[in-house]
Write an enzyme that holds these catalytic residues in place. Sequence first.
Site, PDB file in Angstrom:
ATOM      1  N   ASP A   1       0.848  -1.187   0.000  1.00  0.00           N
ATOM      2  CA  ASP A   1       0.000   0.000   0.000  1.00  0.00           C
ATOM      3  C   ASP A   1       0.888   1.244   0.000  1.00  0.00           C
ATOM      4  O   ASP A   1       1.903   1.292   0.686  1.00  0.00           O
ATOM      5  CB  ASP A   1      -0.915  -0.005   1.231  1.00  0.00           C
ATOM      6  CG  ASP A   1      -2.055   0.994   1.101  1.00  0.00           C
ATOM      7  OD1 ASP A   1      -3.211   0.559   0.980  1.00  0.00           O
ATOM      8  OD2 ASP A   1      -1.794   2.228   1.108  1.00  0.00           O
ATOM      9  N   ILE A   2       0.474   2.247  -0.777  1.00  0.00           N
ATOM     10  CA  ILE A   2       1.274   3.464  -0.917  1.00  0.00           C
ATOM     11  C   ILE A   2       1.274   4.288   0.375  1.00  0.00           C
ATOM     12  O   ILE A   2       2.162   5.115   0.584  1.00  0.00           O
ATOM     13  CB  ILE A   2       0.744   4.287  -2.117  1.00  0.00           C
ATOM     14  CG1 ILE A   2       1.809   5.188  -2.693  1.00  0.00           C
ATOM     15  CG2 ILE A   2      -0.513   5.046  -1.758  1.00  0.00           C
ATOM     16  CD1 ILE A   2       1.431   5.781  -4.047  1.00  0.00           C
TER      17      ILE A   2
ATOM     18  N   ASN B   1     -12.936  -2.913   2.574  1.00  0.00           N
ATOM     19  CA  ASN B   1     -13.870  -1.803   2.701  1.00  0.00           C
ATOM     20  C   ASN B   1     -14.860  -1.882   1.554  1.00  0.00           C
ATOM     21  O   ASN B   1     -14.483  -2.117   0.405  1.00  0.00           O
ATOM     22  CB  ASN B   1     -13.113  -0.479   2.675  1.00  0.00           C
ATOM     23  CG  ASN B   1     -12.207  -0.314   3.887  1.00  0.00           C
ATOM     24  OD1 ASN B   1     -12.526  -0.791   4.974  1.00  0.00           O
ATOM     25  ND2 ASN B   1     -11.076   0.348   3.695  1.00  0.00           N
TER      26      ASN B   1
ATOM     27  N   SER C   1     -12.220   3.641  -1.374  1.00  0.00           N
ATOM     28  CA  SER C   1     -11.893   4.753  -2.272  1.00  0.00           C
ATOM     29  C   SER C   1     -11.485   4.266  -3.653  1.00  0.00           C
ATOM     30  O   SER C   1     -11.477   5.051  -4.600  1.00  0.00           O
ATOM     31  CB  SER C   1     -10.762   5.603  -1.669  1.00  0.00           C
ATOM     32  OG  SER C   1      -9.593   4.831  -1.489  1.00  0.00           O
TER      33      SER C   1
ATOM     34  N   HIS D   1     -10.106  -4.974  -3.275  1.00  0.00           N
ATOM     35  CA  HIS D   1      -8.770  -5.167  -2.708  1.00  0.00           C
ATOM     36  C   HIS D   1      -8.919  -5.517  -1.246  1.00  0.00           C
ATOM     37  O   HIS D   1      -9.694  -4.919  -0.511  1.00  0.00           O
ATOM     38  CB  HIS D   1      -7.906  -3.911  -2.868  1.00  0.00           C
ATOM     39  CG  HIS D   1      -8.583  -2.650  -2.442  1.00  0.00           C
ATOM     40  ND1 HIS D   1      -9.514  -2.005  -3.228  1.00  0.00           N
ATOM     41  CD2 HIS D   1      -8.487  -1.933  -1.302  1.00  0.00           C
ATOM     42  CE1 HIS D   1      -9.957  -0.944  -2.592  1.00  0.00           C
ATOM     43  NE2 HIS D   1      -9.362  -0.867  -1.416  1.00  0.00           N
TER      44      HIS D   1
HETATM   45  P1  5GP Z   1      -9.683   1.743   0.222  1.00  0.00           P
HETATM   46  O1  5GP Z   1      -9.714   3.118   0.853  1.00  0.00           O
HETATM   47  O2  5GP Z   1     -10.385   1.743  -1.123  1.00  0.00           O
HETATM   48  O3  5GP Z   1     -10.123   0.637   1.110  1.00  0.00           O
HETATM   49  O4  5GP Z   1      -8.161   1.422  -0.030  1.00  0.00           O
HETATM   50  C1  5GP Z   1      -7.434   1.925  -1.103  1.00  0.00           C
HETATM   51  C2  5GP Z   1      -6.000   1.803  -0.728  1.00  0.00           C
HETATM   52  O5  5GP Z   1      -5.236   1.895  -1.898  1.00  0.00           O
HETATM   53  C3  5GP Z   1      -5.503   2.898   0.224  1.00  0.00           C
HETATM   54  O6  5GP Z   1      -4.983   2.295   1.398  1.00  0.00           O
HETATM   55  C4  5GP Z   1      -4.440   3.635  -0.576  1.00  0.00           C
HETATM   56  O7  5GP Z   1      -3.352   4.031   0.215  1.00  0.00           O
HETATM   57  C5  5GP Z   1      -4.061   2.622  -1.631  1.00  0.00           C
HETATM   58  N1  5GP Z   1      -3.688   3.187  -2.897  1.00  0.00           N
HETATM   59  C6  5GP Z   1      -4.368   4.105  -3.626  1.00  0.00           C
HETATM   60  N2  5GP Z   1      -3.736   4.376  -4.765  1.00  0.00           N
HETATM   61  C7  5GP Z   1      -2.629   3.593  -4.770  1.00  0.00           C
HETATM   62  C8  5GP Z   1      -1.558   3.434  -5.694  1.00  0.00           C
HETATM   63  O8  5GP Z   1      -1.506   4.043  -6.757  1.00  0.00           O
HETATM   64  N3  5GP Z   1      -0.589   2.553  -5.358  1.00  0.00           N
HETATM   65  C9  5GP Z   1      -0.608   1.848  -4.179  1.00  0.00           C
HETATM   66  N4  5GP Z   1       0.398   1.013  -3.947  1.00  0.00           N
HETATM   67  N5  5GP Z   1      -1.604   1.969  -3.291  1.00  0.00           N
HETATM   68  C10 5GP Z   1      -2.581   2.850  -3.584  1.00  0.00           C
END
Ligand code: 5GP
Length: 124
Positions: free
Chosen positions: A42-43, A97, A105, A110
């Site tokens: 995760d970034i 989520n 988001s 994922h």
């Molecule tokens: P969500 O909020 O949808 O559950 O999780 C999305 C996750 O994807 C977040 O934890 C965010 O940090 C990660 N994320 C979003 N864009 C990128 C990206 O371009 N690369 C990586 N490695 N993680 C990402």
Amino acid sequence: MNTYVRMTEGRKDPDCIFCKIVAGDVPAEFVDESPGAVAFKDINPQAPVHLLVIPREHYGDVSELAATNPQLMAEMVDLAAQVAGDLADGQFRLIFNSGPRAGQSVYHVHGHVLAGADLGWTPA
Ligand code: 5GP
Ligand code: ZN
């Protein structure tokens, strides 16, 4: 290109950031893979080990994946356990989520794999 990039048939969304990561069009730090899924860092990590496990093909959320392809869902759980064993002690939290109020988001399913610490629990 890296070894985790592989052409996938079928489900893709040209505007989806995770489809672009699977395709190799957006860089990511891959740590493992299986036939149908990949795991990358995760970034914005929230734990010592914070990986994302995603299917190579595009499903909007965990409910859609489980309803459409439960075997792939099981494969993602296996991959999560594998990376948690390789990078931590094998104990892990796996979070999907689902919907904006739950914090989703990115609308390519994922699983967040969190490991490597005594995890707290403050979701709201
Ligand atoms: P969500 O909020 O949808 O559950 O999780 C999305 C996750 O994807 C977040 O934890 C965010 O940090 C990660 N994320 C979003 N864009 C990128 C990206 O371009 N690369 C990586 N490695 N993680 C990402
Ligand atoms: Zn996608």
